[in-house]
Design a protein around this motif. Structure first.
Motif, PDB file in Angstrom:
ATOM      1  N   LEU A  18       0.861  -1.178   0.000  1.00 18.46           N
ATOM      2  CA  LEU A  18       0.000   0.000   0.000  1.00 18.46           C
ATOM      3  C   LEU A  18       0.906   1.239   0.000  1.00 18.46           C
ATOM      4  N   LEU A  19       0.786   2.076  -1.028  1.00 17.75           N
ATOM      5  CA  LEU A  19       1.596   3.289  -1.150  1.00 17.75           C
ATOM      6  C   LEU A  19       0.669   4.507  -1.052  1.00 17.75           C
ATOM      7  N   ALA A  20       0.964   5.345  -0.091  1.00 22.92           N
ATOM      8  CA  ALA A  20       0.197   6.588   0.065  1.00 22.92           C
ATOM      9  C   ALA A  20       1.127   7.754  -0.210  1.00 22.92           C
ATOM     10  N   LYS A  21       0.683   8.648  -1.076  1.00 23.12           N
ATOM     11  CA  LYS A  21       1.472   9.831  -1.408  1.00 23.12           C
ATOM     12  C   LYS A  21       0.623  11.065  -1.100  1.00 23.12           C
ATOM     13  N   MET A  22       1.306  12.055  -0.529  1.00 26.13           N
ATOM     14  CA  MET A  22       0.607  13.302  -0.179  1.00 26.13           C
ATOM     15  C   MET A  22       1.416  14.464  -0.719  1.00 26.13           C
ATOM     16  N   LYS A  23       0.796  15.309  -1.506  1.00 26.69           N
ATOM     17  CA  LYS A  23       1.444  16.502  -2.024  1.00 26.69           C
ATOM     18  C   LYS A  23       0.754  17.717  -1.399  1.00 26.69           C
ATOM     19  N   THR A  24       1.548  18.563  -0.781  1.00 30.83           N
ATOM     20  CA  THR A  24       1.000  19.785  -0.183  1.00 30.83           C
ATOM     21  C   THR A  24       1.840  20.973  -0.622  1.00 30.83           C
ATOM     22  N   GLN A  25       1.196  22.112  -0.685  1.00 30.04           N
ATOM     23  CA  GLN A  25       1.923  23.346  -0.952  1.00 30.04           C
ATOM     24  C   GLN A  25       2.482  23.868   0.363  1.00 30.04           C
ATOM     25  N   PRO A  26       3.510  24.669   0.320  1.00 27.27           N
ATOM     26  CA  PRO A  26       4.061  25.197   1.566  1.00 27.27           C
ATOM     27  C   PRO A  26       3.031  26.084   2.287  1.00 27.27           C
ATOM     28  N   ASP A  27       3.185  26.146   3.604  1.00 26.05           N
ATOM     29  CA  ASP A  27       2.256  26.931   4.414  1.00 26.05           C
ATOM     30  C   ASP A  27       2.464  28.432   4.257  1.00 26.05           C
ATOM     31  N   THR A  28       3.638  28.840   3.840  1.00 27.57           N
ATOM     32  CA  THR A  28       3.951  30.252   3.713  1.00 27.57           C
ATOM     33  C   THR A  28       4.153  30.594   2.242  1.00 27.57           C
ATOM     34  N   VAL A  29       3.481  31.660   1.800  1.00 27.26           N
ATOM     35  CA  VAL A  29       3.601  32.125   0.427  1.00 27.26           C
ATOM     36  C   VAL A  29       4.093  33.568   0.487  1.00 27.26           C
ATOM     37  N   TYR A  30       4.989  33.924  -0.406  1.00 25.77           N
ATOM     38  CA  TYR A  30       5.501  35.295  -0.478  1.00 25.77           C
ATOM     39  C   TYR A  30       4.862  35.989  -1.679  1.00 25.77           C
ATOM     40  N   LEU A  31       4.111  37.048  -1.402  1.00 20.27           N
ATOM     41  CA  LEU A  31       3.424  37.795  -2.452  1.00 20.27           C
ATOM     42  C   LEU A  31       4.121  39.134  -2.663  1.00 20.27           C
ATOM     43  N   PRO A  32       4.194  39.606  -3.916  1.00 15.21           N
ATOM     44  CA  PRO A  32       4.839  40.902  -4.158  1.00 15.21           C
ATOM     45  C   PRO A  32       3.974  42.051  -3.640  1.00 15.21           C
ATOM     46  N   SER A  33       4.633  43.050  -3.095  1.00 10.94           N
ATOM     47  CA  SER A  33       3.952  44.233  -2.570  1.00 10.94           C
ATOM     48  C   SER A  33       4.758  45.456  -2.959  1.00 10.94           C
ATOM     49  N   LYS A  34       4.046  46.575  -3.194  1.00  7.50           N
ATOM     50  CA  LYS A  34       4.724  47.815  -3.567  1.00  7.50           C
ATOM     51  C   LYS A  34       4.731  48.755  -2.371  1.00  7.50           C
TER      52      LYS A  34
END
Length: 166
Positions: free
Chosen positions: A97-113
């Motif tokens: 039984l193979l279980a794979k989990m893909k998650t995005q990182p909890d922190t995202v960096y967004l551009p700001s001016k």
């Protein structure tokens, strides 16, 4: 009685000349408003801002059975994935039984001016109309005339005080 007549004579002359002096002062020099355009020297800096993403989860439900040969067989599978978490459940040919989990990182960096204002520079607008030579002469003469009037008043008052003391 001579002193009284002298004072009345001088005061009456001042009263007669006062309106003319007021007219002279009011009509001589006028200041003109020169509008100023202010230009701000600003700098726009782009930087990355850290944004925390909410936690995500995935649910896997599976029913595993053994067949008549003794091998594990997946009978039923239900996977509930969310937006940021992708789960995958696989049984390979050996029965693992193979279980794979893909998650995005909890922190995202967004551009700001970010705008930074360094300094304001005031630039005058061009003058509508330059002064003529006659207007310049009147301004200069008005300054001299006011000075002469003040000196004359001081001299007259000084003479009056001097004569009163005698």
């Amino acid at each position: 009685m001579k002193l009284y007549d002298y004072i009345i004579n001088k005061v009456s002359r001042c009263i007669v000349l006062a309106p003319f002096m007021c007219l002279l002062i009011l009509s001589s020099c006028r200041t003109k408003y020169v509008p100023m355009e202010s230009k701000a020297d600003s700098v726009v800096v782009e930087k990355l801002v850290e944004v925390q993403l909410p936690p995500d989860s995935a649910t896997i439900q599976a029913l595993l059975e053994c067949n008549e040969n003794g091998k594990v067989v997946l009978a039923w599978l239900d996977i509930a994935n969310s937006k940021n978490a992708q789960a995958q459940l696989v049984i390979d040919s050996l029965g693992n039984l193979l279980a794979k989990m893909k998650t995005q990182p909890d922190t995202v960096y967004l551009p700001s001016k970010e705008v930074t204002v360094n300094k304001e520079v005031k630039v005058p607008y061009p003058v509508e109309k330059e002064l003529t030579n006659w207007q310049k002469f009147r301004m200069d003469f008005g300054g001299w005339a006011i000075g002469i009037v003040i000196i004359t008043i001081l001299v007259v008052v000084g003479k009056m005080v001097y004569k009163l003391k005698k």
